[in-house]
Motif scaffolding. Structure first.
Motif, PDB file in Angstrom:
ATOM      1  N   LYS A 267       0.811   3.941  -2.837  1.00 15.84           N
ATOM      2  CA  LYS A 267       0.443   5.306  -2.569  1.00 15.84           C
ATOM      3  C   LYS A 267       1.580   6.193  -3.483  1.00 15.84           C
ATOM      4  O   LYS A 267       1.509   7.175  -4.112  1.00 15.84           O
ATOM      5  CB  LYS A 267       0.393   5.833  -1.340  1.00 15.84           C
TER       6      LYS A 267
ATOM      7  N   GLU B 216     -10.457  -5.566   9.958  1.00 11.76           N
ATOM      8  CA  GLU B 216     -10.106  -4.284  10.717  1.00 11.76           C
ATOM      9  C   GLU B 216      -8.812  -3.868  10.639  1.00 11.76           C
ATOM     10  O   GLU B 216      -8.344  -2.841  10.444  1.00 11.76           O
ATOM     11  CB  GLU B 216     -10.415  -4.577  12.264  1.00 11.76           C
TER      12      GLU B 216
ATOM     13  N   CYS C 142       0.829  -1.362   0.171  1.00 11.84           N
ATOM     14  CA  CYS C 142      -0.074  -0.047  -0.140  1.00 11.84           C
ATOM     15  C   CYS C 142       0.981   1.335   0.041  1.00 11.84           C
ATOM     16  O   CYS C 142       0.506   2.199  -0.644  1.00 11.84           O
ATOM     17  CB  CYS C 142      -1.091   0.126   1.194  1.00 11.84           C
TER      18      CYS C 142
ATOM     19  N   SER D  64      -8.141  -2.426   7.188  1.00 16.90           N
ATOM     20  CA  SER D  64      -8.923  -1.212   7.266  1.00 16.90           C
ATOM     21  C   SER D  64      -7.808   0.026   7.698  1.00 16.90           C
ATOM     22  O   SER D  64      -7.842   1.023   7.239  1.00 16.90           O
ATOM     23  CB  SER D  64     -10.357  -1.348   7.816  1.00 16.90           C
ATOM     24  N   ASP D  65      -7.341  -0.632   8.696  1.00 15.49           N
ATOM     25  CA  ASP D  65      -6.183   0.367   9.564  1.00 15.49           C
ATOM     26  C   ASP D  65      -5.123   0.806   8.556  1.00 15.49           C
ATOM     27  O   ASP D  65      -5.024   2.042   8.374  1.00 15.49           O
ATOM     28  CB  ASP D  65      -6.003  -0.393  10.694  1.00 15.49           C
TER      29      ASP D  65
ATOM     30  N   ILE E 282      -5.384   0.916   5.224  1.00 15.95           N
ATOM     31  CA  ILE E 282      -5.849   1.709   4.203  1.00 15.95           C
ATOM     32  C   ILE E 282      -5.862   2.945   4.776  1.00 15.95           C
ATOM     33  O   ILE E 282      -5.406   3.904   3.978  1.00 15.95           O
ATOM     34  CB  ILE E 282      -7.169   1.130   3.681  1.00 15.95           C
ATOM     35  N   THR E 283      -6.256   3.220   5.962  1.00 16.56           N
ATOM     36  CA  THR E 283      -6.385   4.675   6.369  1.00 16.56           C
ATOM     37  C   THR E 283      -4.939   5.162   6.567  1.00 16.56           C
ATOM     38  O   THR E 283      -4.844   6.328   6.314  1.00 16.56           O
ATOM     39  CB  THR E 283      -7.016   4.525   7.976  1.00 16.56           C
ATOM     40  N   ARG E 284      -4.087   4.463   7.186  1.00 20.71           N
ATOM     41  CA  ARG E 284      -2.819   4.994   7.527  1.00 20.71           C
ATOM     42  C   ARG E 284      -2.110   5.537   6.173  1.00 20.71           C
ATOM     43  O   ARG E 284      -1.317   6.227   6.182  1.00 20.71           O
ATOM     44  CB  ARG E 284      -1.928   3.942   8.330  1.00 20.71           C
TER      45      ARG E 284
ATOM     46  N   TYR F 102      -6.854   4.662  -1.881  1.00 17.52           N
ATOM     47  CA  TYR F 102      -8.493   4.130  -1.965  1.00 17.52           C
ATOM     48  C   TYR F 102      -8.556   2.736  -1.722  1.00 17.52           C
ATOM     49  O   TYR F 102      -7.734   1.915  -2.574  1.00 17.52           O
ATOM     50  CB  TYR F 102      -8.845   4.843  -3.208  1.00 17.52           C
TER      51      TYR F 102
ATOM     52  N   GLY G 183      -3.359   5.914   3.468  1.00 13.93           N
ATOM     53  CA  GLY G 183      -4.298   6.901   2.294  1.00 13.93           C
ATOM     54  C   GLY G 183      -4.332   6.386   0.951  1.00 13.93           C
ATOM     55  O   GLY G 183      -4.760   7.418   0.115  1.00 13.93           O
TER      56      GLY G 183
END
Ligand code: C2E
Ligand code: CA
Ligand code: CA
Length: 856
Positions: A675, A703, A671, A706-707, A709-711, A715, A713
């Protein structure tokens, strides 16, 4: 038009329309405007209405709403009458108000006209609203005028099929031209008939309730059937209550829904034939219903037998014994046509068109369709459908049955595909030795039929990976073929040799071979392999091999034990310097476990020491040949052993729970890189990460994803997970649930190594995957195995039809690329384009690409 029938007008008259529904205001506006009113005003509340009436303009007609917010009761109406005696009053009953019949009569006695919201244009015209104060001027001749006027000015010219029905006797009084034409019926067949005997209204409502509803709300809309001497039409019935020339009528508009209903049903049926399970009895009954709907009498599939005739019934859902009769007759003409074009159809009088065909003549068949369902030489079949009657919607039905024939072909091909990997092919395509599955079976049979001595040898080339990676796959393949020949030569009549996987081989020596002879053979193999191997290119290559041997029954009572112990012995041979053989010994087992434990410790260490890296292999768009994304492939960079492939350490990680850590590490690194590359090169790239079935057992997996993905950034839609069908799922149900949760995050799923597992179509449908990755085996066999090609075609076809995107893996040659491209593969991955490389190499590739684009 006759003089008496000219509609009256509102010339030089002002009109006030006061009601809350915009649609009603519009209907009235159009109505008065059409009839030439001078000025038309509208009011949206009662205050506005009152001030307008009190204003300067003189009104001749007032349309006002009857409701809680507007005019509430008779007293208020009487007040209006007193205040404005010259004003014609038209009451509009709000949709919220429910009037009982007596209330309706009471109120209407004070008004010139009374209508119900929502009003319809034809209703206003029919009732001649406000034209003549009907309460004051009721006489028969006038009534007749008004009816004539309605019939000529509105009813007949209307493009919609309409009936005018008497309220008291429910008899049809008039039918307009549009109706007679649309339903091809004579006036005399309709007039004086009771309408609800021809129009089957909704049974739940019942006729009494329906008429009550009509009087109270003014109109009904229902989807019903219109029966006309035997045939019936699905229609939308819009019926309204109207008073025309003082007589109450029902005005019925019949909107034909045949086409819509047919189309809907057709789409449903199309779905049914393209998802049909030919082995399911229940679905056969559904097909019978479909056949009836299509007005066909038979539908069956016959297969060509060894005799060369289509005389085996494979599937039959006819209403009679047609299939049996069909296979006993000859159909030279029909099948010549089918063979030439893949399809043949006669719409009318088939029995006369081909008088020589006994089957067609016996039943006097009218329409017949034949579709070729050839899958391979052993599965050459045809779908045959037909009808003794006239067939409507011929081209739609042709399409429907064509889909059925395609679906049958694809299902068959899929079945063969599954079988071919289970039992049918015995040989390895490259080396012509027995394949893995078959050797396992052979060993099983051998120890069953002759429970004496047997020896199993496990062989693995030393350092083969180096050859493969440095000299290329073609050389690798050539070496494997050479080795296979050597093994075959030494085994000869003493047993059988098989390719187990990659550069692993397995030999079974039969019971006449004792342990001494076994050792001799092992030595001979080591010696032969050790001699330089001559390559096609003229150069020579030096190679060694290691062997592990296990004896039956001494070292294992069943196949899996024997193979496992031969493998452990092989491991020992490798550890002791390779190019040798080891005979299994119970002590080795402990060693092996120790080795494993050691490896796991090393692996944990590798994670801590940051030795786990991720390589990336580009995925290429088949059309543009542009990079559209990457697959992340994990690597262990061992300080001493160099790069260790995931094939070696992932199984270990899976056994030891380290897979969760490694898996997350790969997702995170992937990821982060994604990015970075998206940002630097402003490209819509995506990233595929392999997910081990063992990872799915982690309840908190989504979870954690998802974490990440958020960290990072990214999509979620750019993150794809490659999954395989596997026996390692603790529970298939839970796995499916986890797949849904991943998709709910916004990520996509790909089914990896498609075609090698035991996936059923049904299972495939349950996984919400967007993409199928066709396994390398199929790609490798392009140009080599026509059977595999046929299966590949069918798989691609099927996948496309259910809306999957397709990635072909392991594309190494231009020939494979062209073939796959023509078949409609969407993306490629393979050495032809790029090997898996470290992130920095991908950056170099992307920069070069950007540079080229800039200079264009
Ligand atoms: P896979 O998912 O089927 O990955 C494709 C394999 O094919 C990769 O092997 C790749 O290097 C190889 N490959 C790609 N193009 C070609 C080609 O043109 N010819 C040939 N002969 N091979 C090609 P690799 O990297 O050794 O990975 C082996 C397997 O290990 C993968 O098979 C996958 O199942 C597993 N794996 C790799 N990375 C991960 C990971 O991060 N997590 C998990 N759970 N499994 C992984
Ligand atoms: Ca993969
Ligand atoms: Ca794969």
């Amino acid at each position: 038009m006759e003089a008496g029938l000219v509609p009256m007008t509102f010339h030089k008259q002002n009109i006030l329309i006061a009601c809350s529904e915009k649609k009603d205001r519009l209907q009235f506006f159009n109505y008065f405007d059409e009839l030439d009113a001078e000025k038309i005003f509208t009011a949206t509340d009662i205050g506005q209405m009152e001030s307008m009436l009190a204003g300067e303009d003189q009104f001749s007609v007032l349309v006002f709403e009857l409701s809680q917010q507007w005019v509430k009761n008779n007293n208020q109406i009487i007040q209006l009458q007193v205040q404005y005696p010259a004003l014609k009053l038209v009451g509009l009953v709000s949709a919220q108000v429910e009037l009982k019949h007596h209330q309706y009569q009471e109120i209407s006695s004070h008004l010139d006209d009374l209508v119900f919201s929502p009003v319809m244009q034809h209703e206003l015209v029919a009732k001649n609203i406000a034209v003549v104060g009907s309460n004051q001027q009721n006489n028969d001749s006038h009534s007749q005028d008004e009816l004539d006027n309605f019939i000529h000015a509105y009813f007949e010219p209307s493009g919609f099929p309409q009936l005018l029905i008497g309220v008291n006797d429910h008899a049809i009084k008039f039918a307009n031209k549009a109706l007679l034409k649309k339903f091809e019926v004579n006036k005399s067949d309709l007039i004086d008939q009771v309408w609800h005997q021809m129009i089957a209204v909704n049974k739940n409502t019942g006729i009494e309730e329906l008429t009550a509803q009509l009087t109270e709300t003014g109109q009904i809309i229902q989807q019903v059937r219109f029966n006309l001497s035997g045939s019936f039409y699905p229609i939308e019935l819009r019926m309204s209550y109207s008073t025309i020339g003082d007589q109450p009528y029902y005005l019925a508009e019949l909107h034909d829904l045949t086409t819509q209903v047919y189309q809907q049903k057709f789409l449903q049926n199309l779905e049914q034939v393209t998802t049909l399970d030919f082995d399911n009895r229940q679905q056969k009954e559904q097909m019978m219903v479909l056949l009836k709907w299509a007005r066909f009498d038979f539908c069956f599939i016959v297969k060509k037998s060894l005799s060369g005739d289509y005389d085996q019934i494979v599937w039959d859902c006819s209403l009679n014994n047609y299939a049996q009769k069909f296979i006993t007759a000859r159909h030279d003409f029909l099948f010549r046509k089918v063979d030439a074009e893949g399809f043949y159809a006669i719409r009318n009088k088939a029995s006369e068109v081909i008088p020589g065909d006994d089957f067609l003549n016996y039943y006097t068949i009218n329409a017949i369709l034949l579709f070729d369902c050839y899958v391979d030489d052993d599965n050459d079949a045809a779908l045959i459908v037909g009808s003794l009657k006239e067939v409507d919607n011929w081209s739609s039905l042709k399409l429907l049955f064509k889909q059925l024939s395609l679906h049958y072909k694809q299902s068959m091909a899929f079945k063969i595909l599954q079988h071919s990997h289970e039992s049918e092919s015995q040989y390895d395509v490259l080396t012509n030795l027995l394949n893995r599955r078959y050797i396992v079976k052979t060993i099983e049979q051998s120890i069953q039929s002759n429970p004496n001595f047997n020896a199993v040898m496990f062989l693995d080339l030393d350092r083969f990976k180096v050859i493969n990676d440095s000299l290329g796959h073609d050389v690798g393949d050539e070496v494997l073929v050479n080795i296979a020949n050597i093994l075959q030569h030494h085994v000869s009549s003493h047993g059988v040799a098989a390719r187990y996987a990659g550069d692993e081989f397995l030999i079974l020596l039969n019971h006449e071979v004792d342990s001494d002879k076994t050792k001799q053979i092992a030595d001979a193999i080591l010696k032969s392999v050790g001699r330089p191997i001559k390559l096609n290119s003229g150069s020579e290559i030096n190679l060694t091999i290691s062997l592990g041997v296990a004896y039956y029954p001494e070292h294992g009572q069943n196949v899996s034990k024997l193979i496992k112990h031969a493998d452990i012995a092989l491991y020992d041979a490798k550890l002791n310097g390779k190019n040798r053989y080891t005979i299994y010994d119970n002590n080795l087992d402990g060693d092996h476990t120790k080795q494993n434990e050691e490896m796991v410790k090393n692996l944990q260490n590798a994670i801590d020491e940051n030795q786990i890296d991720v390589y990336f292999q580009p995925k290429i768009d088949a059309k543009t040949e542009d990079i559209m994304g990457f697959e992340a492939l994990v690597r262990w960079e061992h300080p001493d052993l160099g790069i260790i492939s995931p094939g070696l350490f992932i199984p270990l990680a899976e056994q030891s729970d380290l897979i969760d850590q490694i898996g997350l590490l790969v997702i995170e690194k992937s990821c982060l890189m994604l990015k970075k590359w998206q940002r630097t090169y402003t490209l819509p790239l995506n990233m595929s990460v392999n997910l081990s079935p063992v990872q799915l057992n982690d309840k908190n997996l989504t979870e954690k994803i998802s974490d990440i993905i958020t960290r990072t950034g990214i999509y979620p839609k750019h993150l794809d997970f490659e999954i395989t069908e596997s026996e390692k799922f603790k529970s298939v149900k839970d796995a499916l649930l986890m797949f849904k949760k991943i998709v709910n995050l916004g990520c996509t799923l790909s089914i990896d190594d498609f075609g090698t597992g035991h996936s059923t179509l049904d299972y495939l449908r349950k996984i919400p995957a967007k993409t199928l990755k066709i396994d390398q085996v199929f790609v490798k066999n392009i140009g080599l195995s026509p059977d595999d090609e046929a299966i590949l075609d069918a798989t691609i076809d099927m996948a496309k039809r259910v809306g999957h995107e397709i990635v072909a893996e392991g594309v190494e040659t231009e020939e494979q690329r062209i073939y796959l491209s023509q078949k409609g593969c969407d993306y490629f991955q393979g050495y032809l384009f790029c090997r898996p490389v470290p992130a920095k190499d991908i950056e170099r590739i992307l920069s070069q690409r950007a540079e080229i684009l800039k200079n264009k």
